[in-house]
Design a protein around this motif. Sequence first.
Motif, short mmCIF file in Angstrom:
data_model
loop_
_atom_site.label_atom_id
_atom_site.label_comp_id
_atom_site.label_asym_id
_atom_site.label_seq_id
_atom_site.Cartn_x
_atom_site.Cartn_y
_atom_site.Cartn_z
N UNK A 106 23.01 -28.10 -5.49
CA UNK A 106 22.53 -26.73 -5.60
C UNK A 106 22.23 -26.24 -6.99
N UNK A 107 22.49 -27.03 -8.03
CA UNK A 107 22.20 -26.62 -9.41
C UNK A 107 21.43 -27.72 -10.13
N UNK A 108 20.33 -27.34 -10.77
CA UNK A 108 19.67 -26.03 -10.83
C UNK A 108 19.22 -25.55 -9.44
N UNK A 109 19.14 -24.21 -9.31
CA UNK A 109 18.99 -23.61 -7.99
C UNK A 109 17.56 -23.53 -7.49
N UNK A 110 16.57 -23.91 -8.29
CA UNK A 110 15.20 -23.72 -7.88
C UNK A 110 14.79 -22.26 -8.03
N UNK A 111 13.54 -21.98 -7.77
CA UNK A 111 13.00 -20.63 -7.97
C UNK A 111 12.22 -20.22 -6.73
N UNK A 112 12.62 -19.10 -6.15
CA UNK A 112 11.84 -18.54 -5.05
C UNK A 112 10.47 -18.12 -5.57
N UNK A 113 9.43 -18.27 -4.74
CA UNK A 113 8.10 -17.80 -5.18
C UNK A 113 8.17 -16.36 -5.64
N UNK A 114 7.68 -16.12 -6.83
CA UNK A 114 7.78 -14.77 -7.39
C UNK A 114 6.44 -14.35 -7.98
N UNK A 115 6.10 -13.10 -7.74
CA UNK A 115 4.87 -12.53 -8.28
C UNK A 115 5.27 -11.29 -9.07
N UNK A 116 5.21 -11.38 -10.38
CA UNK A 116 5.63 -10.27 -11.24
C UNK A 116 4.40 -9.53 -11.74
N UNK A 117 3.75 -8.84 -10.82
CA UNK A 117 2.55 -8.07 -11.16
C UNK A 117 2.74 -6.65 -10.62
N UNK A 118 3.47 -5.81 -11.33
CA UNK A 118 3.71 -4.45 -10.83
C UNK A 118 2.41 -3.65 -10.74
N UNK A 119 2.34 -2.82 -9.70
CA UNK A 119 1.17 -1.95 -9.53
C UNK A 119 1.63 -0.50 -9.60
N UNK A 120 1.74 0.02 -10.82
CA UNK A 120 2.21 1.38 -11.05
C UNK A 120 1.07 2.32 -11.44
N UNK A 121 -0.16 1.93 -11.17
CA UNK A 121 -1.29 2.70 -11.68
C UNK A 121 -1.41 4.07 -11.02
N UNK A 122 -0.94 4.22 -9.77
CA UNK A 122 -0.98 5.54 -9.14
C UNK A 122 -0.10 6.52 -9.90
N UNK A 123 1.07 6.06 -10.36
CA UNK A 123 1.95 6.93 -11.14
C UNK A 123 1.30 7.29 -12.47
N UNK A 124 0.66 6.30 -13.11
CA UNK A 124 0.01 6.57 -14.39
C UNK A 124 -1.13 7.59 -14.20
N UNK A 125 -1.90 7.43 -13.10
CA UNK A 125 -2.99 8.36 -12.84
C UNK A 125 -2.46 9.77 -12.62
N UNK A 126 -1.39 9.88 -11.83
CA UNK A 126 -0.80 11.20 -11.58
C UNK A 126 -0.30 11.82 -12.88
N UNK A 127 0.24 11.00 -13.77
CA UNK A 127 0.73 11.52 -15.05
C UNK A 127 -0.41 12.09 -15.87
N UNK A 128 -1.53 11.34 -15.97
CA UNK A 128 -2.67 11.83 -16.76
C UNK A 128 -3.28 13.09 -16.15
N UNK A 129 -3.43 13.12 -14.83
CA UNK A 129 -3.97 14.32 -14.18
C UNK A 129 -3.02 15.51 -14.36
N UNK A 130 -1.73 15.26 -14.26
CA UNK A 130 -0.76 16.33 -14.46
C UNK A 130 -0.81 16.89 -15.87
N UNK A 131 -0.96 16.01 -16.87
CA UNK A 131 -1.08 16.48 -18.25
C UNK A 131 -2.34 17.31 -18.45
N UNK A 132 -3.44 16.89 -17.79
CA UNK A 132 -4.70 17.64 -17.91
C UNK A 132 -4.54 19.04 -17.32
N UNK A 133 -3.91 19.14 -16.16
CA UNK A 133 -3.70 20.45 -15.53
C UNK A 133 -2.79 21.32 -16.40
#
Length: 257
Positions: free
Chosen positions: A195-222
Amino acid sequence: MTTARVFRPTRAATLMTLPAIAIMLGLGTWQFQRMGWKADLLARVQERITAPPVALPVTLDDPAAWEFRPVTLTGRFLNDRETLVLARPRQGQAGYEVVTPFERADGGGVVLVNRGFVPMDHRLSANRAPGRIEGGISLRGIVRLPTAPSLFQPDNAPGAPVWVRVDPPAMAAALKLPAVAPLVVEALPGQTPGGLPAGIEPRVELPNNHAQYAATWYGLAVTLAVVYVLSQRRLRPDPAVTATTTGPTPHDRLPRA
């Protein structure tokens, strides 16, 4: 005296505020466009990562076309040249990821295989002897491209016993290996005795936080628009009161000769 307020902005405030609001709205719209692009990218990556594994080609003309693809390798580990790379803690344990050169049996040269996590007390291969696979084997893994150093992550230090990130050319030079493939294969779990080394589960490290960023910019504009309007309101006297206070003077009311 009764007064009212009217919106009467100054030229300086207008010239500073309106371009800033336009830029913020543009950045918010751009983030929404990025959100759509990222969603499409995640869908393509998910399609790749769930595809059936295929043999990694001997010649890799376009390594990026193989990222996130499940592949198979046949050959042997060069266990005497394994390398430790800093890893995120797992289940409260600090540790490392073990990267071992893998000599391919099909003439494809050497590929670095990330065999996965080991706790700090198993950093030495002698402490995980069952996982030291000798001889020819076949393994399954996911292709990943090495990441570049970032502003907030220190780069590898020459000669250090532990690496910060996987860097195939630098590792090949440090381990005195011939040229290695410009990618890494992350071994899937369940392929290591003990069991060691344990191997790596398939991982996708591509966060999609663009909706939060868009809301932040629109909120600052308002917010900026509201501040602009409120700050540029001026007092205006009530017309009725003005007429009363500015009526005829006593001199004007004297009878004329």
